[in-house]
Scaffold this active site. Structure first.
Site, PDB file in Angstrom:
ATOM      1  N   LYS A 120       0.835  -1.204   0.000  1.00  0.00           N
ATOM      2  CA  LYS A 120       0.000   0.000   0.000  1.00  0.00           C
ATOM      3  C   LYS A 120       0.871   1.256   0.000  1.00  0.00           C
ATOM      4  CE  LYS A 120      -1.901   1.651   3.707  1.00  0.00           C
ATOM      5  NZ  LYS A 120      -2.699   1.831   4.932  1.00  0.00           N
ATOM      6  N   ASP A 138      -6.539   1.240   1.207  1.00  0.00           N
ATOM      7  CA  ASP A 138      -6.570   1.365   2.662  1.00  0.00           C
ATOM      8  C   ASP A 138      -7.957   0.965   3.159  1.00  0.00           C
ATOM      9  OD1 ASP A 138      -8.182   3.466   1.902  1.00  0.00           O
ATOM     10  OD2 ASP A 138      -7.152   4.975   3.107  1.00  0.00           O
TER      11      ASP A 138
END
Length: 217
Positions: A120, A138
């Site tokens: 991420k 997220d």
């Protein structure tokens, strides 16, 4: 959602916010990387507050190494998990100096090889710093993807793969910003504000949340 609905979904979000950006404050690519590492399980507001003074004097990996772990902790002690984050930031800074000439690498494999940098984080840096068509999933994007029906998946990676397949070309660079902001301010975790959502009619979520009485009045 159909292809036409996905296109319309992003068209409306883009119309509402033509130039979406991360809410993390930074002055260069290295500071962006540090800010994203610090933002894990912390708010952007909290990270920005902690880095405001730090980034005035630390702009390069070499300067961070010179500051040292204890010096960094003094700046970021208001952030959750700051001990581990400080250790990772110093370690990744040392690697950038030693192996990358002080520059932040552009490819995902090199980024994820750095301490504290997961997929991420790498996706955020690649997108925000280098304009890559990446989707940093997220908690907000995971929720919005599943709740709306835009990109369903049981894991962040599964949602990311769905977004890679479905997001049309005009919106691929800005997509993860629009989704994060949409999840943060409208499609909230506990009570989505469907009554003011620009894409409510395209969304699979039922029942839609009605406006509060004060808003209806």
């Amino acid at each position: 959602m159909t292809k036409a609905e996905v296109f319309e979904f992003f068209r409306r979000l883009a119309e509402d916010n033509p130039s979406p950006e991360t809410e993390l404050a930074f002055g260069n690519t290295y500071q962006l990387l540090v800010a994203v590492v610090l933002s894990a399980q912390s708010t952007d507001v909290g990270v920005n507050k902690a880095t405001r003074e730090l980034f005035k004097t630390v702009t390069t990996p070499a300067q961070m190494v010179a500051l040292g772990e204890e010096g960094l902790k003094e700046h970021i002690k208001t952030i959750g998990l700051f001990n581990g984050k400080a250790k990772n930031v110093i370690a990744l800074s040392e690697i950038l100096v030693r192996d990358h000439g002080g520059d932040v690498p552009q490819d995902r494999d090199a980024l994820t090889a750095l301490p504290g940098v997961g997929r991420k984080t790498a996706n955020v840096v690649m997108n925000c710093a280098f304009g890559a068509e990446t989707f940093a999933v997220d908690t907000h994007i995971f929720r919005v993807g599943n709740r709306t029906g835009l990109a369903k998946g049981k894991s962040p990676l599964a949602v990311e793969r769905q977004l890679e397949k479905k997001v049309p070309a005009p919106f691929r660079v800005g997509a993860h910003h629009w989704l994060i902001l949409h999840g943060r301010y409208i499609c909230k975790a506990r009570t989505p504000e469907c009554w003011r959502c620009p894409v409510a009619d395209l969304c699979a979520f039922k029942p839609k949340t009605a406006a509060p009485k004060s808003k209806r009045a």
